[in-house]
Design a protein around this motif. Structure first.
Motif, PDB file in Angstrom:
ATOM      1  N   GLU A  54       0.838  -1.205   0.000  1.00  0.00           N
ATOM      2  CA  GLU A  54       0.000   0.000   0.000  1.00  0.00           C
ATOM      3  C   GLU A  54       0.871   1.253   0.000  1.00  0.00           C
ATOM      4  OE1 GLU A  54      -3.351   0.198  -0.300  1.00  0.00           O
ATOM      5  OE2 GLU A  54      -3.112  -1.928  -0.715  1.00  0.00           O
ATOM      6  N   GLU A  55       1.939   1.193   0.800  1.00  0.00           N
ATOM      7  CA  GLU A  55       2.843   2.328   0.913  1.00  0.00           C
ATOM      8  C   GLU A  55       3.497   2.626  -0.444  1.00  0.00           C
ATOM      9  OE1 GLU A  55       6.609   3.229   3.729  1.00  0.00           O
ATOM     10  OE2 GLU A  55       5.106   1.847   4.512  1.00  0.00           O
ATOM     11  N   LEU A  56       3.971   1.557  -1.104  1.00  0.00           N
ATOM     12  CA  LEU A  56       4.610   1.723  -2.419  1.00  0.00           C
ATOM     13  C   LEU A  56       3.628   2.295  -3.438  1.00  0.00           C
ATOM     14  CD1 LEU A  56       6.940  -1.266  -3.318  1.00  0.00           C
ATOM     15  CD2 LEU A  56       7.532   1.037  -2.642  1.00  0.00           C
ATOM     16  N   LYS A  57       2.391   1.778  -3.381  1.00  0.00           N
ATOM     17  CA  LYS A  57       1.375   2.266  -4.316  1.00  0.00           C
ATOM     18  C   LYS A  57       1.121   3.752  -4.078  1.00  0.00           C
ATOM     19  CE  LYS A  57      -1.257  -1.910  -5.323  1.00  0.00           C
ATOM     20  NZ  LYS A  57      -2.403  -2.712  -4.899  1.00  0.00           N
ATOM     21  N   GLY A  58       1.104   4.146  -2.796  1.00  0.00           N
ATOM     22  CA  GLY A  58       0.889   5.556  -2.440  1.00  0.00           C
ATOM     23  C   GLY A  58       2.000   6.426  -3.010  1.00  0.00           C
ATOM     24  N   ILE A  59       3.251   5.952  -2.861  1.00  0.00           N
ATOM     25  CA  ILE A  59       4.398   6.727  -3.375  1.00  0.00           C
ATOM     26  C   ILE A  59       4.292   6.850  -4.890  1.00  0.00           C
ATOM     27  CG2 ILE A  59       6.908   6.704  -3.691  1.00  0.00           C
ATOM     28  CD1 ILE A  59       7.109   5.400  -0.921  1.00  0.00           C
ATOM     29  N   GLU A  60       3.959   5.721  -5.520  1.00  0.00           N
ATOM     30  CA  GLU A  60       3.866   5.740  -6.992  1.00  0.00           C
ATOM     31  C   GLU A  60       2.778   6.701  -7.445  1.00  0.00           C
ATOM     32  OE1 GLU A  60       2.549   2.370  -9.216  1.00  0.00           O
ATOM     33  OE2 GLU A  60       4.164   2.609 -10.660  1.00  0.00           O
ATOM     34  N   ALA A  61       1.637   6.699  -6.721  1.00  0.00           N
ATOM     35  CA  ALA A  61       0.537   7.598  -7.083  1.00  0.00           C
ATOM     36  C   ALA A  61       0.976   9.054  -6.960  1.00  0.00           C
ATOM     37  CB  ALA A  61      -0.671   7.327  -6.190  1.00  0.00           C
ATOM     38  N   GLU A  62       1.746   9.352  -5.908  1.00  0.00           N
ATOM     39  CA  GLU A  62       2.241  10.719  -5.719  1.00  0.00           C
ATOM     40  C   GLU A  62       3.178  11.114  -6.854  1.00  0.00           C
ATOM     41  OE1 GLU A  62       1.329  13.034  -3.495  1.00  0.00           O
ATOM     42  OE2 GLU A  62      -0.163  11.546  -2.908  1.00  0.00           O
ATOM     43  N   ILE A  63       4.035  10.152  -7.245  1.00  0.00           N
ATOM     44  CA  ILE A  63       5.005  10.429  -8.320  1.00  0.00           C
ATOM     45  C   ILE A  63       4.275  10.734  -9.620  1.00  0.00           C
ATOM     46  CG2 ILE A  63       6.808   9.403  -9.762  1.00  0.00           C
ATOM     47  CD1 ILE A  63       7.670   7.831  -7.266  1.00  0.00           C
ATOM     48  N   ARG A  64       3.218   9.962  -9.846  1.00  0.00           N
ATOM     49  CA  ARG A  64       2.469  10.149 -11.102  1.00  0.00           C
ATOM     50  C   ARG A  64       1.828  11.538 -11.189  1.00  0.00           C
ATOM     51  NH1 ARG A  64       2.359   5.809 -14.196  1.00  0.00           N
ATOM     52  NH2 ARG A  64       2.667   3.772 -13.225  1.00  0.00           N
ATOM     53  N   LYS A  65       1.548  12.132 -10.008  1.00  0.00           N
ATOM     54  CA  LYS A  65       0.924  13.460 -10.006  1.00  0.00           C
ATOM     55  C   LYS A  65       1.924  14.545 -10.401  1.00  0.00           C
ATOM     56  CE  LYS A  65      -2.315  12.400  -6.307  1.00  0.00           C
ATOM     57  NZ  LYS A  65      -2.450  12.534  -4.862  1.00  0.00           N
ATOM     58  N   LEU A  66       3.226  14.233 -10.272  1.00  0.00           N
ATOM     59  CA  LEU A  66       4.243  15.242 -10.576  1.00  0.00           C
ATOM     60  C   LEU A  66       4.273  15.543 -12.067  1.00  0.00           C
ATOM     61  CD1 LEU A  66       7.165  13.857  -8.401  1.00  0.00           C
ATOM     62  CD2 LEU A  66       5.910  15.948  -7.984  1.00  0.00           C
ATOM     63  N   PRO A  67       4.550  16.789 -12.440  1.00  0.00           N
ATOM     64  CA  PRO A  67       4.650  17.107 -13.870  1.00  0.00           C
ATOM     65  C   PRO A  67       5.892  16.444 -14.456  1.00  0.00           C
ATOM     66  CG  PRO A  67       5.326  18.970 -12.534  1.00  0.00           C
ATOM     67  CD  PRO A  67       4.804  17.947 -11.586  1.00  0.00           C
ATOM     68  N   ALA A  68       5.907  16.321 -15.799  1.00  0.00           N
ATOM     69  CA  ALA A  68       7.073  15.724 -16.468  1.00  0.00           C
ATOM     70  C   ALA A  68       8.301  16.562 -16.151  1.00  0.00           C
ATOM     71  CB  ALA A  68       6.844  15.698 -17.963  1.00  0.00           C
ATOM     72  N   VAL A  69       9.415  15.900 -15.905  1.00  0.00           N
ATOM     73  CA  VAL A  69      10.608  16.611 -15.465  1.00  0.00           C
ATOM     74  C   VAL A  69      11.732  16.478 -16.480  1.00  0.00           C
ATOM     75  CG1 VAL A  69      12.286  16.824 -13.631  1.00  0.00           C
ATOM     76  CG2 VAL A  69       9.988  16.079 -13.111  1.00  0.00           C
ATOM     77  N   GLU A  70      12.303  17.597 -16.840  1.00  0.00           N
ATOM     78  CA  GLU A  70      13.482  17.584 -17.709  1.00  0.00           C
ATOM     79  C   GLU A  70      14.697  17.749 -16.803  1.00  0.00           C
ATOM     80  OE1 GLU A  70      13.268  17.014 -20.841  1.00  0.00           O
ATOM     81  OE2 GLU A  70      11.090  17.049 -20.840  1.00  0.00           O
ATOM     82  N   PRO A  71      15.863  17.231 -17.221  1.00  0.00           N
ATOM     83  CA  PRO A  71      17.057  17.360 -16.369  1.00  0.00           C
ATOM     84  C   PRO A  71      17.365  18.805 -16.006  1.00  0.00           C
ATOM     85  CG  PRO A  71      17.465  15.853 -18.162  1.00  0.00           C
ATOM     86  CD  PRO A  71      16.105  16.431 -18.404  1.00  0.00           C
ATOM     87  N   GLU A  72      17.135  19.754 -16.986  1.00  0.00           N
ATOM     88  CA  GLU A  72      17.452  21.151 -16.675  1.00  0.00           C
ATOM     89  C   GLU A  72      16.531  21.693 -15.573  1.00  0.00           C
ATOM     90  OE1 GLU A  72      15.700  21.051 -20.876  1.00  0.00           O
ATOM     91  OE2 GLU A  72      17.035  19.890 -19.644  1.00  0.00           O
ATOM     92  N   ASN A  73      15.244  21.208 -15.571  1.00  0.00           N
ATOM     93  CA  ASN A  73      14.314  21.629 -14.517  1.00  0.00           C
ATOM     94  C   ASN A  73      14.773  21.136 -13.148  1.00  0.00           C
ATOM     95  OD1 ASN A  73      12.832  22.745 -16.489  1.00  0.00           O
ATOM     96  ND2 ASN A  73      11.237  21.176 -16.502  1.00  0.00           N
ATOM     97  N   LEU A  74      15.354  19.965 -13.155  1.00  0.00           N
ATOM     98  CA  LEU A  74      15.852  19.396 -11.903  1.00  0.00           C
ATOM     99  C   LEU A  74      16.958  20.281 -11.342  1.00  0.00           C
ATOM    100  CD1 LEU A  74      15.518  16.951 -10.037  1.00  0.00           C
ATOM    101  CD2 LEU A  74      17.334  15.844 -11.299  1.00  0.00           C
ATOM    102  N   ALA A  75      17.818  20.767 -12.244  1.00  0.00           N
ATOM    103  CA  ALA A  75      18.919  21.631 -11.823  1.00  0.00           C
ATOM    104  C   ALA A  75      18.349  22.925 -11.225  1.00  0.00           C
ATOM    105  CB  ALA A  75      19.819  21.945 -13.011  1.00  0.00           C
ATOM    106  N   VAL A  76      17.289  23.485 -11.876  1.00  0.00           N
ATOM    107  CA  VAL A  76      16.659  24.716 -11.370  1.00  0.00           C
ATOM    108  C   VAL A  76      16.074  24.453  -9.984  1.00  0.00           C
ATOM    109  CG1 VAL A  76      14.749  26.332 -11.724  1.00  0.00           C
ATOM    110  CG2 VAL A  76      16.153  25.620 -13.671  1.00  0.00           C
ATOM    111  N   LEU A  77      15.378  23.315  -9.866  1.00  0.00           N
ATOM    112  CA  LEU A  77      14.758  22.949  -8.592  1.00  0.00           C
ATOM    113  C   LEU A  77      15.809  22.823  -7.505  1.00  0.00           C
ATOM    114  CD1 LEU A  77      12.075  21.816  -7.203  1.00  0.00           C
ATOM    115  CD2 LEU A  77      13.116  19.606  -7.606  1.00  0.00           C
TER     116      LEU A  77
END
Lengths: 200, 166
Positions: A41-64
Motif C-alpha cells: 500500500e505504501e509503495l502504491k501511495g508513493i507511486e501515485a504521488e510520483i504520477r501526479k508530478l509534472p514531467a521533469v526535464e534534467p534542466e528543470n531538476l537543476a533549477v529545482l
C-alpha cells in the motif's frame, strides 16, 4: 521465502515484470501477511504521488535543486538571526534539508521508473513474437555482455516457472545445466572485464 | 498428462536447438550461438507461461504443443538465416565494394525471409485459434502483447544501463 523476498516480488509486480507464478505466490502471501500488505500500500501511495508530478526535464531538476539550495541558505540565515525563536524555527535548516532529500528521492524515482507502458513501442509489432524477437536481437546485437545478462534473466524465469509447475525434470537436462555453467563463467568474466553488475 | 506433454515437447525443442548448435558451433560466430540459446530460452519461457495463462485442457495441449514445436523449428531456422543476411548486408554497406545487383539480391533475400517468418507465425496462430475458446483467444492476445512488451522493455533498460557504464 522471507518477507523481504516477497517485498522484492511486490516491487517486480509494480514494474510489470512479475511472472504469473510469482503473482500467485505473492497473492497467497499478501492474504496472510499484514506487514507486506502495508508495504505494498505504501509503495502504491508513493507511486501515485510520483504520477501526479509534472514531467521533469534534467534542466528543470537543476533549477529545482538551485531553488532548494537558496531556500536552505535563507533558512539557515534566518535561524541565525532568530536564535531565540521556537524549536520549530531552529530546526528550519533540517526541515529544508529533509524536504530537499524527499523531493530529490522522488525525482530520482521518476527518472529510474520503467518506461510508460507501450510508450515508444509499436503495438502492431508487439503483437508478433517474431517481430519482437527480431527487434530484440537487433537491440542486443553484437553486445555479448548484454546477451549474457539478458539470457541469465530469462533462464532464472524458466527455473522459477518450472519449479512452480513441478517441472524440474525440464531444467535438469544436460543442455540446461551446461548453459548455466557457461553462462555463470561468462558473466563472472564480463563482470571482471567491464565492471558490469549482475543486478541489471 | 499435461505436464508430461509439456516436458516432452520442451525437452524435444531444447534438443533440436542443442543439436543444431553443436552442428553449427564450428561455423558460426559466438554471437549467433548466444542468440540460439536466447531464442530457445525465450520460446520455452513463453510456452510455460502460455500454458498457465490459457489454462489449456489436456486435449488442447496434446494437439497444440506438437504443432508449436514444428512451427518453432521452422521459424528458428528462418530467423537464423535472416540474422545472417542482415549481417551480410551491413558488411556490404560498410565495405562499399558491393554492386547494385549484390545489394538487390541481399534485400530480396531479407524480404523473402521476413515474409516466410510472418507467414509461418500466422499459420501457427490460425491453427491455435481454431483450437481455442473465445476467452482463450482473448487471453492469448493480451498475453502476447504483455510478454513481448516486457521483453522489449527489459532489453531497452539493459542497453541503457550498459551505455551508462560505458
Amino acid at each position: 521465502m522471507k518477507c523481504s523476498d516477497y517485498q522484492k516480488l511486490i516491487s517486480d509486480r509494480m514494474d510489470g515484470t512479475l511472472s504469473p507464478a510469482g503473482q500467485k505466490k505473492l497473492e497467497a502471501h499478501l492474504k496472510t501477511c499484514q506487514a507486506c500488505h502495508f508495504y505494498e500500500e505504501e509503495l502504491k501511495g508513493i507511486e501515485a504521488e510520483i504520477r501526479k508530478l509534472p514531467a521533469v526535464e534534467p534542466e528543470n531538476l537543476a533549477v529545482l535543486e538551485g531553488e532548494l539550495r537558496e531556500r536552505l541558505i535563507r533558512a539557515e540565515a534566518e535561524s541565525r538571526i532568530h536564535k531565540h525563536k521556537s524549536w520549530g524555527m531552529k530546526l528550519a535548516p533540517a526541515w529544508a534539508a529533509g524536504v530537499f532529500l524527499v523531493i530529490a528521492v522522488l525525482y530520482l524515482l521518476v527518472f529510474n521508473r520503467p518506461a510508460e507502458r507501450d510508450q515508444g513501442l509499436d503495438l502492431a509489432s508487439l503483437m508478433s513474437f517474431e517481430d519482437s524477437y527480431l527487434t530484440l536481437t537487433q537491440t542486443l546485437n553484437s553486445d555479448e555482455s548484454l546477451n549474457e545478462i539478458y539470457n541469465e534473466e530469462i533462464l532464472n524465469n524458466i527455473f522459477e516457472e518450472a519449479k512452480y509447475l513441478n517441472l524440474e525434470e525440464l531444467v535438469n537436462t544436460e543442455d540446461y545445466q551446461e548453459q548455466i555453467i557457461n553462462n555463470n563463467s561468462d558473466i563472472n568474466l564480463l563482470i571482471e572485464n567491464n565492471g558490469l553488475s549482475e543486478g541489471l | 498428462m499435461i505436464k508430461k506433454i509439456l516436458v516432452i515437447t520442451l525437452i524435444g525443442l531444447s534438443l533440436t536447438f542443442f543439436l543444431a548448435g553443436q552442428k553449427a558451433s564450428g561455423q558460426e560466430p559466438r554471437g549467433q550461438m548466444q542468440q540460439g540459446n536466447l531464442r530457445r530460452n525465450l520460446v520455452t519461457l513463453r510456452a510455460l507461461r502460455m500454458t498457465q495463462v490459457l489454462e489449456l485442457t489436456e486435449q488442447q495441449t496434446a494437439v497444440i504443443f506438437p504443432e508449436l514445436n514444428r512451427a518453432e523449428k521452422e521459424k528458428a531456422e528462418l530467423q537464423r538465416q535472416l540474422a545472417m543476411e542482415i549481417r551480410n548486408l551491413r558488411q556490404k554497406i560498410d565495405s562499399g565494394k558491393s554492386t547494385d545487383e549484390e545489394f538487390e539480391a541481399g534485400v530480396q533475400k531479407i524480404r523473402e525471409l521476413r515474409h516466410n517468418i510472418q507467414a509461418r507465425e500466422q499459420a501457427f496462430e490460425d491453427f491455435l485459434f481454431s483450437r481455442l475458446t473465445p476467452v482463450q483467444k482473448a487471453r492469448y492476445i493480451i498475453f502476447s502483447l504483455e510478454f513481448n512488451r516486457v521483453l522489449m522493455e527489459r532489453a531497452q533498460r539493459l542497453r541503457q544501463a550498459g551505455q551508462k557504464i560505458k
